[in-house]
Design a protein around this motif. Structure first.
Motif, mmCIF file in Angstrom:
data_model
loop_
_atom_site.group_PDB
_atom_site.id
_atom_site.type_symbol
_atom_site.label_atom_id
_atom_site.label_comp_id
_atom_site.label_asym_id
_atom_site.label_seq_id
_atom_site.Cartn_x
_atom_site.Cartn_y
_atom_site.Cartn_z
ATOM 1 N N UNK A 1 11.130 6.355 8.632
ATOM 2 C CA UNK A 1 9.942 6.675 9.408
ATOM 3 C C UNK A 1 8.996 5.498 9.515
ATOM 4 N N UNK A 2 7.793 5.784 9.981
ATOM 5 C CA UNK A 2 6.784 4.740 10.140
ATOM 6 C C UNK A 2 6.306 4.233 8.783
ATOM 7 N N UNK A 3 5.886 2.962 8.745
ATOM 8 C CA UNK A 3 5.342 2.374 7.521
ATOM 9 C C UNK A 3 3.893 2.817 7.379
ATOM 10 N N UNK A 4 3.641 3.769 6.480
ATOM 11 C CA UNK A 4 2.307 4.340 6.299
ATOM 12 C C UNK A 4 1.623 3.853 5.038
ATOM 13 N N UNK A 5 2.326 3.072 4.220
ATOM 14 C CA UNK A 5 1.780 2.544 2.975
ATOM 15 C C UNK A 5 1.894 1.021 2.997
ATOM 16 N N UNK A 6 1.116 0.331 2.146
ATOM 17 C CA UNK A 6 1.231 -1.132 2.089
ATOM 18 C C UNK A 6 2.665 -1.554 1.797
ATOM 19 N N UNK A 7 3.124 -2.680 2.357
ATOM 20 C CA UNK A 7 4.519 -3.097 2.182
ATOM 21 C C UNK A 7 4.884 -3.329 0.720
ATOM 22 N N UNK A 8 6.096 -2.922 0.370
ATOM 23 C CA UNK A 8 6.611 -3.103 -0.981
ATOM 24 C C UNK A 8 8.056 -3.577 -0.868
ATOM 25 N N UNK A 9 8.290 -4.893 -0.982
ATOM 26 C CA UNK A 9 9.654 -5.412 -0.788
ATOM 27 C C UNK A 9 10.652 -4.876 -1.806
ATOM 28 N N UNK A 10 10.202 -4.551 -3.023
ATOM 29 C CA UNK A 10 11.127 -4.027 -4.036
ATOM 30 C C UNK A 10 11.644 -2.659 -3.622
ATOM 31 N N UNK A 11 10.759 -1.812 -3.097
ATOM 32 C CA UNK A 11 11.175 -0.487 -2.651
ATOM 33 C C UNK A 11 12.123 -0.573 -1.462
ATOM 34 N N UNK A 12 11.849 -1.490 -0.541
ATOM 35 C CA UNK A 12 12.701 -1.634 0.633
ATOM 36 C C UNK A 12 14.075 -2.165 0.254
ATOM 37 N N UNK A 13 14.132 -3.014 -0.769
ATOM 38 C CA UNK A 13 15.411 -3.584 -1.197
ATOM 39 C C UNK A 13 16.261 -2.574 -1.954
ATOM 40 N N UNK A 14 15.625 -1.694 -2.758
ATOM 41 C CA UNK A 14 16.348 -0.693 -3.537
ATOM 42 C C UNK A 14 15.641 0.661 -3.392
ATOM 43 N N UNK A 15 15.869 1.351 -2.283
ATOM 44 C CA UNK A 15 15.105 2.584 -2.028
ATOM 45 C C UNK A 15 15.502 3.778 -2.895
ATOM 46 N N UNK A 16 16.757 3.848 -3.363
ATOM 47 C CA UNK A 16 17.215 5.050 -4.058
ATOM 48 C C UNK A 16 16.383 5.402 -5.286
ATOM 49 N N UNK A 17 16.161 4.475 -6.237
ATOM 50 C CA UNK A 17 15.356 4.871 -7.406
ATOM 51 C C UNK A 17 13.922 5.246 -7.031
ATOM 52 N N UNK A 18 13.399 4.632 -5.979
ATOM 53 C CA UNK A 18 12.039 4.959 -5.551
ATOM 54 C C UNK A 18 11.983 6.380 -5.012
ATOM 55 N N UNK A 19 12.949 6.744 -4.169
ATOM 56 C CA UNK A 19 12.991 8.102 -3.619
ATOM 57 C C UNK A 19 13.157 9.133 -4.731
ATOM 58 N N UNK A 20 14.057 8.854 -5.672
ATOM 59 C CA UNK A 20 14.260 9.768 -6.797
ATOM 60 C C UNK A 20 12.984 9.902 -7.620
ATOM 61 N N UNK A 21 12.297 8.781 -7.823
ATOM 62 C CA UNK A 21 11.073 8.812 -8.635
ATOM 63 C C UNK A 21 9.977 9.614 -7.942
ATOM 64 N N UNK A 22 9.841 9.431 -6.636
ATOM 65 C CA UNK A 22 8.820 10.174 -5.887
ATOM 66 C C UNK A 22 9.086 11.673 -5.963
ATOM 67 N N UNK A 23 10.325 12.078 -5.700
ATOM 68 C CA UNK A 23 10.658 13.507 -5.716
ATOM 69 C C UNK A 23 10.537 14.097 -7.120
ATOM 70 N N UNK A 24 11.087 13.386 -8.104
ATOM 71 C CA UNK A 24 11.027 13.887 -9.475
ATOM 72 C C UNK A 24 9.604 13.974 -9.992
ATOM 73 N N UNK A 25 8.807 12.951 -9.725
ATOM 74 C CA UNK A 25 7.426 12.927 -10.206
ATOM 75 C C UNK A 25 6.590 14.009 -9.542
ATOM 76 N N UNK B 1 9.217 -7.650 -10.982
ATOM 77 C CA UNK B 1 7.797 -7.553 -10.652
ATOM 78 C C UNK B 1 7.103 -8.895 -10.867
ATOM 79 N N UNK B 2 6.157 -9.257 -10.000
ATOM 80 C CA UNK B 2 5.331 -10.431 -10.281
ATOM 81 C C UNK B 2 4.557 -10.233 -11.581
ATOM 82 N N UNK B 3 4.289 -11.333 -12.274
ATOM 83 C CA UNK B 3 3.597 -11.252 -13.563
ATOM 84 C C UNK B 3 2.243 -10.565 -13.445
ATOM 85 N N UNK B 4 1.566 -10.747 -12.310
ATOM 86 C CA UNK B 4 0.236 -10.148 -12.166
ATOM 87 C C UNK B 4 0.296 -8.628 -12.001
ATOM 88 N N UNK B 5 1.476 -8.087 -11.633
ATOM 89 C CA UNK B 5 1.626 -6.642 -11.486
ATOM 90 C C UNK B 5 2.275 -5.985 -12.694
#
Length: 220
Positions: free
Chosen positions: A36-60, A110-114
Motif C-alpha cells: 500500500x501507500x507509504x504512510x509512515x517515515x521510511x524504514x529501510x530495514x523493514x523494507x529489506x526484511x518485511x516478514x519479521x516486521x509484519x509478524x511483530x506488528x500483528x503479534x504485538x 541498526x545505526x548506533x544512534x538508534x
C-alpha cells in the motif's frame, strides 16, 4: 461493558490508550509492507526484511490489546469462557511478538544512534523473558495456579507495553529538549520505560499478594 467494574474499566482505558500509538504506527507500516501507500517515515530495514516486521506488528497488537483485557479480574469472574478464548489468542500473539522482536534485534543492522549495546542487550533479554513468562503462565493455569498465572501474564504485558511507555517518554523528552533522544540517551530512555512498566506490575502483584487469601482469589 457491564461485566467490567468501574476500576477495571478505567484500567482498561488507560492500557488501550497506552497501546494506541504503537499499534497504529505498526499498522501504518504494515500497509506499506503489504504494497500500500507509504504512510509512515521510511524504514529501510523493514523494507529489506518485511516478514519479521509484519509478524511483530500483528503479534504485538493482539497481545497489547487482548493482554489489557485479560488481566482484568472482573472479566475472568463474569466471562470465564471469553477469558479462556481471548487468553489463547493473547498467548499466541505475545509469543509471536517476543519471537519476532528477538528476530529483528539479531537480524537487523541498526545505526548506533538508534540502538547501542545497552538497548541491544535489553531487547534480547526482555524478549526471552517475555517468552518464558508466557510459558510460565500457561503451565500455571494448567495446574490451576491462578495467582501465579495472573502474575506471570501481568509481567509479560508490562514488557509488551514497553513501546507505549517509550513513546510517551520520548515525546516528553522532545518537548523538553526540542530534539529526539539518540545514542546512549535513547538507550537509557527505552530501558527506563520497561523498568517503569515492570515496577508498576510488581507493585500491583505485591499489593494483591499482601491481601487476605479470599481477596487475592477474588481479584486475580
Amino acid at each position: 461493558m457491564r461485566f467490567l467494574s468501574r476500576r477495571d474499566g478505567a484500567l482498561l482505558a488507560g492500557l488501550l490508550i497506552l497501546s494506541a500509538v504503537p499499534v497504529l504506527g505498526g499498522m501504518l507500516r504494515m500497509v506499506e509492507l503489504l504494497g500500500g501507500a507509504a504512510l509512515a517515515p521510511p524504514n529501510p530495514r523493514a523494507l529489506a526484511q518485511p516478514l519479521p516486521v509484519i509478524l511483530h506488528v500483528l503479534g504485538s497488537a493482539a497481545f497489547c490489546l487482548l493482554g489489557a483485557v485479560q488481566i482484568l479480574p472482573s472479566l475472568r469472574q463474569s466471562r470465564p469462557g471469553l477469558h479462556r478464548v481471548l487468553g489463547r489468542i493473547a498467548v499466541l500473539g505475545g509469543s509471536v511478538s517476543a519471537g519476532s522482536g528477538l528476530w529483528m534485534t539479531v537480524a537487523f543492522s541498526f545505526p548506533e544512534e538508534l540502538q547501542g549495546g545497552i538497548l541491544f542487550a535489553l531487547r534480547i533479554l526482555l524478549s526471552l523473558w517475555m517468552l518464558w513468562l508466557i510459558l510460565r503462565a500457561v503451565v500455571a493455569i494448567r495446574r490451576r495456579d491462578i495467582a501465579r498465572h495472573w502474575a506471570a501474564m501481568l509481567r509479560a504485558v508490562a514488557i509488551g507495553q514497553g513501546a507505549g511507555t517509550q513513546t510517551i517518554l520520548g515525546l516528553g523528552a522532545l518537548l523538553v529538549t526540542g530534539q529526539e533522544l539518540l545514542g546512549f540517551e535513547r538507550d537509557l530512555m527505552m530501558g527506563s520505560a520497561w523498568a517503569l512498566n515492570l515496577a508498576i506490575a510488581e507493585w500491583v502483584i505485591r499489593k494483591v499478594s499482601d491481601a487476605p487469601t479470599s481477596k487475592v482469589m477474588r481479584h486475580v
